[in-house]
Structure formats: C-alpha cells, structure tokens
Design a protein around this motif. Sequence first.
Motif, PDB file in Angstrom:
ATOM      1  N   THR A  20       2.798   7.869   7.114  1.00 54.01           N
ATOM      2  CA  THR A  20       1.685   8.690   7.586  1.00 54.01           C
ATOM      3  C   THR A  20       0.438   8.471   6.643  1.00 54.01           C
ATOM      4  O   THR A  20       0.594   8.302   5.492  1.00 54.01           O
ATOM      5  N   TRP A  21      -0.745   8.691   7.214  1.00 54.27           N
ATOM      6  CA  TRP A  21      -2.120   8.390   6.555  1.00 54.27           C
ATOM      7  C   TRP A  21      -2.376  10.088   6.117  1.00 54.27           C
ATOM      8  O   TRP A  21      -2.107  10.977   6.762  1.00 54.27           O
ATOM      9  N   SER A  22      -3.203   9.978   5.052  1.00 57.45           N
ATOM     10  CA  SER A  22      -3.751  11.493   4.561  1.00 57.45           C
ATOM     11  C   SER A  22      -4.682  11.676   5.785  1.00 57.45           C
ATOM     12  O   SER A  22      -5.294  10.759   6.571  1.00 57.45           O
ATOM     13  N   ASN A  23      -5.456  12.850   6.024  1.00 58.62           N
ATOM     14  CA  ASN A  23      -6.214  13.345   6.862  1.00 58.62           C
ATOM     15  C   ASN A  23      -7.691  12.622   6.796  1.00 58.62           C
ATOM     16  O   ASN A  23      -8.418  11.935   7.822  1.00 58.62           O
ATOM     17  N   ASP A  24      -7.987  12.304   5.574  1.00 59.82           N
ATOM     18  CA  ASP A  24      -9.154  11.475   5.322  1.00 59.82           C
ATOM     19  C   ASP A  24      -9.049   9.848   5.380  1.00 59.82           C
ATOM     20  O   ASP A  24     -10.180   9.051   5.140  1.00 59.82           O
ATOM     21  N   GLY A  25      -7.720   9.357   5.385  1.00 57.97           N
ATOM     22  CA  GLY A  25      -7.638   8.064   5.627  1.00 57.97           C
ATOM     23  C   GLY A  25      -7.417   7.421   4.116  1.00 57.97           C
ATOM     24  O   GLY A  25      -7.873   6.146   4.273  1.00 57.97           O
ATOM     25  N   THR A  26      -7.687   7.884   3.200  1.00 56.72           N
ATOM     26  CA  THR A  26      -7.726   7.166   1.755  1.00 56.72           C
ATOM     27  C   THR A  26      -6.304   7.232   1.223  1.00 56.72           C
ATOM     28  O   THR A  26      -6.257   6.402   0.022  1.00 56.72           O
ATOM     29  N   LEU A  27      -5.291   7.835   1.611  1.00 58.30           N
ATOM     30  CA  LEU A  27      -4.179   7.745   1.123  1.00 58.30           C
ATOM     31  C   LEU A  27      -2.905   7.577   2.204  1.00 58.30           C
ATOM     32  O   LEU A  27      -3.015   7.642   3.294  1.00 58.30           O
ATOM     33  N   ILE A  28      -1.959   6.733   1.811  1.00 62.15           N
ATOM     34  CA  ILE A  28      -0.786   6.351   2.687  1.00 62.15           C
ATOM     35  C   ILE A  28       0.841   6.945   2.090  1.00 62.15           C
ATOM     36  O   ILE A  28       0.699   6.794   0.736  1.00 62.15           O
ATOM     37  N   CYS A  29       1.200   7.840   2.916  1.00 62.58           N
ATOM     38  CA  CYS A  29       2.505   8.495   2.232  1.00 62.58           C
ATOM     39  C   CYS A  29       3.764   7.824   2.828  1.00 62.58           C
ATOM     40  O   CYS A  29       3.709   7.926   4.385  1.00 62.58           O
ATOM     41  N   TYR A  30       4.830   7.314   2.190  1.00 67.37           N
ATOM     42  CA  TYR A  30       5.964   6.916   2.808  1.00 67.37           C
ATOM     43  C   TYR A  30       7.149   7.952   2.441  1.00 67.37           C
ATOM     44  O   TYR A  30       7.166   8.353   1.196  1.00 67.37           O
ATOM     45  N   SER A  31       8.147   7.690   3.251  1.00 68.19           N
ATOM     46  CA  SER A  31       9.331   8.551   2.704  1.00 68.19           C
ATOM     47  C   SER A  31      10.643   7.707   3.297  1.00 68.19           C
ATOM     48  O   SER A  31      10.560   6.977   4.079  1.00 68.19           O
ATOM     49  N   GLY A  32      11.592   8.026   2.525  1.00 67.82           N
ATOM     50  CA  GLY A  32      12.798   7.317   2.834  1.00 67.82           C
ATOM     51  C   GLY A  32      14.044   7.641   2.045  1.00 67.82           C
ATOM     52  O   GLY A  32      14.471   9.009   1.619  1.00 67.82           O
ATOM     53  N   THR A  33      15.079   6.851   1.908  1.00 70.47           N
ATOM     54  CA  THR A  33      16.105   7.085   1.191  1.00 70.47           C
ATOM     55  C   THR A  33      16.660   5.958   0.296  1.00 70.47           C
ATOM     56  O   THR A  33      16.107   4.815   0.125  1.00 70.47           O
ATOM     57  N   TYR A  34      17.486   6.079  -0.566  1.00 72.33           N
ATOM     58  CA  TYR A  34      18.343   5.060  -1.444  1.00 72.33           C
ATOM     59  C   TYR A  34      17.260   4.446  -2.315  1.00 72.33           C
ATOM     60  O   TYR A  34      17.339   3.208  -2.277  1.00 72.33           O
ATOM     61  N   ALA A  35      16.179   4.711  -3.010  1.00 71.47           N
ATOM     62  CA  ALA A  35      15.461   4.276  -3.861  1.00 71.47           C
ATOM     63  C   ALA A  35      16.291   3.598  -4.998  1.00 71.47           C
ATOM     64  O   ALA A  35      16.341   4.465  -6.045  1.00 71.47           O
ATOM     65  N   SER A  36      16.420   2.442  -5.091  1.00 70.16           N
ATOM     66  CA  SER A  36      17.083   1.758  -6.217  1.00 70.16           C
ATOM     67  C   SER A  36      16.453   2.024  -7.528  1.00 70.16           C
ATOM     68  O   SER A  36      15.137   1.724  -7.718  1.00 70.16           O
ATOM     69  N   SER A  74      15.123   4.908  -8.911  1.00 70.79           N
ATOM     70  CA  SER A  74      14.495   5.687  -9.122  1.00 70.79           C
ATOM     71  C   SER A  74      15.022   6.913  -7.951  1.00 70.79           C
ATOM     72  O   SER A  74      15.610   6.503  -6.931  1.00 70.79           O
ATOM     73  N   ASP A  75      15.057   8.240  -8.280  1.00 68.45           N
ATOM     74  CA  ASP A  75      14.860   9.294  -7.571  1.00 68.45           C
ATOM     75  C   ASP A  75      14.126   9.697  -6.600  1.00 68.45           C
ATOM     76  O   ASP A  75      14.335  10.338  -5.582  1.00 68.45           O
ATOM     77  N   SER A  76      12.994   8.935  -6.593  1.00 65.11           N
ATOM     78  CA  SER A  76      11.802   9.365  -5.694  1.00 65.11           C
ATOM     79  C   SER A  76      12.091   8.801  -4.335  1.00 65.11           C
ATOM     80  O   SER A  76      12.566   7.616  -4.051  1.00 65.11           O
ATOM     81  N   ARG A  77      12.107   9.825  -3.494  1.00 68.62           N
ATOM     82  CA  ARG A  77      12.364   9.403  -1.774  1.00 68.62           C
ATOM     83  C   ARG A  77      10.783   9.423  -1.213  1.00 68.62           C
ATOM     84  O   ARG A  77      10.614   9.406  -0.086  1.00 68.62           O
ATOM     85  N   VAL A  78       9.841   9.794  -1.722  1.00 72.31           N
ATOM     86  CA  VAL A  78       8.507   9.780  -1.552  1.00 72.31           C
ATOM     87  C   VAL A  78       7.638   8.831  -2.254  1.00 72.31           C
ATOM     88  O   VAL A  78       7.521   8.851  -3.520  1.00 72.31           O
ATOM     89  N   GLN A  79       6.545   8.018  -1.614  1.00 73.79           N
ATOM     90  CA  GLN A  79       5.693   7.206  -2.260  1.00 73.79           C
ATOM     91  C   GLN A  79       4.397   7.241  -1.685  1.00 73.79           C
ATOM     92  O   GLN A  79       4.040   7.436  -0.227  1.00 73.79           O
ATOM     93  N   VAL A  80       3.399   7.533  -2.648  1.00 72.92           N
ATOM     94  CA  VAL A  80       1.910   7.721  -2.048  1.00 72.92           C
ATOM     95  C   VAL A  80       1.069   6.687  -2.738  1.00 72.92           C
ATOM     96  O   VAL A  80       1.279   6.364  -4.033  1.00 72.92           O
ATOM     97  N   TYR A  81       0.277   6.079  -2.066  1.00 72.72           N
ATOM     98  CA  TYR A  81      -0.659   4.902  -2.352  1.00 72.72           C
ATOM     99  C   TYR A  81      -2.215   5.441  -2.078  1.00 72.72           C
ATOM    100  O   TYR A  81      -2.212   5.575  -1.096  1.00 72.72           O
ATOM    101  N   PRO A  82      -2.983   5.176  -2.998  1.00 67.65           N
ATOM    102  CA  PRO A  82      -4.401   5.153  -2.889  1.00 67.65           C
ATOM    103  C   PRO A  82      -4.589   3.849  -1.836  1.00 67.65           C
ATOM    104  O   PRO A  82      -4.035   2.941  -1.923  1.00 67.65           O
ATOM    105  N   PHE A  83      -5.466   3.975  -0.785  1.00 67.58           N
ATOM    106  CA  PHE A  83      -5.821   2.686   0.081  1.00 67.58           C
ATOM    107  C   PHE A  83      -7.509   2.854   0.496  1.00 67.58           C
ATOM    108  O   PHE A  83      -7.898   3.861   1.098  1.00 67.58           O
ATOM    109  N   VAL A  84      -8.085   1.743  -0.086  1.00 66.96           N
ATOM    110  CA  VAL A  84      -9.357   1.729   0.033  1.00 66.96           C
ATOM    111  C   VAL A  84      -9.637   0.500   0.776  1.00 66.96           C
ATOM    112  O   VAL A  84      -9.882   0.398   1.899  1.00 66.96           O
ATOM    113  N   ALA A  85      -9.925  -0.690   0.016  1.00 66.79           N
ATOM    114  CA  ALA A  85      -9.893  -2.103   0.490  1.00 66.79           C
ATOM    115  C   ALA A  85      -8.627  -2.724   0.314  1.00 66.79           C
ATOM    116  O   ALA A  85      -8.489  -3.919   0.512  1.00 66.79           O
TER     117      ALA A  85
END
Length: 377
Positions: free
Chosen positions: A72-88, A90-101
């Motif tokens: 999903t995108w953040s409301n202002d469109g500057t972040l992308i949020c992923y979720s999932g399972t079995y992250a090798s 790492s215990d994190s199942r959520v990933q967020v990236y900034p996205f500009v250019a």
Amino acid sequence: MNTSLIKASIANAYYKTRSMLVGNLSNASGLLALINSSGQTTKYVASANYGSFGTFYPQPLDGGTLQQNSVTWSNDGTLICYSGTYASGSDSRVQVYPFVAGFGTLYSGGPAVAGTVSALRAKLNYPSTAVAFAVYGDTTVSAAPIRAYAFSKSTGYGTQYANYTATAQSNGTIAWHPSNTAIVYCGSYTGASSCSFILPWSDSTGFGTQVNTPTPTTVRPVFNATGTAIAFVDSTASPYLIVYPWTGSAFGTAYASITAMDLRTTQSQNVAWSPTNNTFVRGYRTTSPYIGAYPWTDAGGVGTKYTNPASAWVGYEVTAVAVSPTADTISCSSGYNFSGGEGVQSWNFTEGTGFGTKYPASNIWPFSQAPSLSYRN
C-alpha cells in the motif's frame, strides 16, 4: 533500462502466481507499485500514463527475502508499505520504504513477528505516524490479532503500542479511519464464524475500548473518504454487504438502501467510494457484469444504479475496485488467471452520468491477474 524484458518477467510471474497491484491509472504522473505474492520477493514500481506502463524503477537493494502478501502507499504517496511472511534472516514481516524519485533506503527495525506467523495487509495511518497490521497464523489469545507501532518519516519505527487482546486470531483485515481516530478489524477464530470491531485510536495512547459491529463479519472493512460510513464485505457468507453510518464513536442504523437494492444477497469481493464521496462502487464475485456503480449520499446511502458499462468486464470474479482521485475513472481487477481476460480493466466515468468508454485492455494491465488495486494520491 530494458522495460520489455522487465515486463516479460512480470508477465511470466503473474501467470504463475497470484499478484498484488496498487497504483494510479488515470494520472499521467501516476505510479504503479507491484508485487507478486505466493512467496515472491521482487518489488516493482512503474510510471503510468492512463494505465500504460512507462519506466520501471530500479529494484531496492535492501529488501531481503520478505515473501509479500500486500503493498500500500501512504496517504501522501511518499512511502510504500509491504507486509508478508517468512522473512529470511529477520523477524520483520513489515517493510516500509521512502519513495520520491525511486526507492529510498529501507527503514530498519521493522515489527518482529515470530516463527511462521504472517503480517497481513499492513497499512500506515493517514498522517504516517503509525503502522498497523493484522496477524495470521497465531491462534493464541495472548498474541493479539492486531498490532501497531509508532512511525516517523525521519526516524522510522518507534515503540510498539500495547497490544489489544481479543479473541479474533485467525485471518484478519484492517482499515484506518481517515481522521486517524479509529482502526477497524475483521477476522475469525476457532469456534466462531466471524468477529469484527472498531477500536478508537490515539497516537499518544494507542488502542481504545472495543466497539463491536452490530453484525459480525470476517472479510474486509472499507471506510468512505470522509470516514462517515463503513462497509463490511463478505464473499462467502450472507449478508455479503452491510454499510453503516459511523458517528466517530458509534454505529448508526444500517443503510436500508443497501437492502432495497439487493446488495446484501449477492457475493461481494470489495467496494470503494470515490474521493468525492459521491459514488459507491461494488465488485461482484460470481454475478455478471461483475462491476456496479451507484450515486452515494451519507443521508440515504446508494441511489439508483448507474447503467452497466456498455463494454463489460471480461473474465470472472472482480477481486478489487477503485475510483481515481479525480473520480473520472473506475478500475477493477481480478486475482484469478482466466483465459481471455485482462487482470485490470478500467472505464471512463462521470459522476451524475455514469460509465463511459472502456479503456483498451492492453493499455491497462497486459496480464491475466492482479488481486488488489488502489490509486496513489
């Protein structure tokens, strides 16, 4: 960058696996963020012009092996949020990236979810000050079916909010209220068919006291753009659609117009309101023409259905629907690979008038499946 090779690789993956898509199909400056589920780890973002693919942005180099189930995108469109399972690794199942250019550096320190438990449909709240997700695969009551963490664009993840313990544990979906005052959860648990509730929300204190829905449901909650109404969609058990007014603290009486239009008795996969709050769109699971649009008012709910599009949906089972930010395009997609169909199809739309011309399928999404669709603001 050789976009034809990238498109070919995406096509191959989409024909073999279920996929996820979010993007802006009507703005020339729009962006499409794509992932492949069923264990896929690749992340794609492409520019778009009325749905046609342009340049694909380079892959992030720090995505690890998160096997994604949603984006999903953040409301202002500057972040992308992923979720999932079995992250090798790492215990994190959520990933967020900034996205500009393009993709920025992955925010470190994502939420820890142990073992084979999945994070489902992670979403940033509207001001991007918190991220929440539903939990799948942990049936212990103490695990909490919905979890939330503070978030900042400048520093990333903060402290986890105190868990809200509830009996629903199995397969959940969440939605944030547009004013950041509540979060809704739908799910199920062993021995019960459904469980759904709204929790008041504060960035300072977290979850408030549970407000149960008048009729429990298991599948998908959707707020309208103003947060004054909420729809609960179910594709497997009647009633398949219920819409309530939401006062900010309590549910009102379910809209009678939904019942009058027989919208409760036909299987639904998803619904959407236009950003103007003047149009209500519904995707159908098994009933042709698989897509329908209605005028909407908070006072009365749905009005007389707009005439079905002259060029109908080609294929089977509309999984997701969306209305463009300017309410001039309605798009729908399917998560099923069917012969002769297009995974994403879109129509010109005018509020007050209805459906116009259907965009050529090859200009929208040239592959046969895309089980999620959302516009980037």
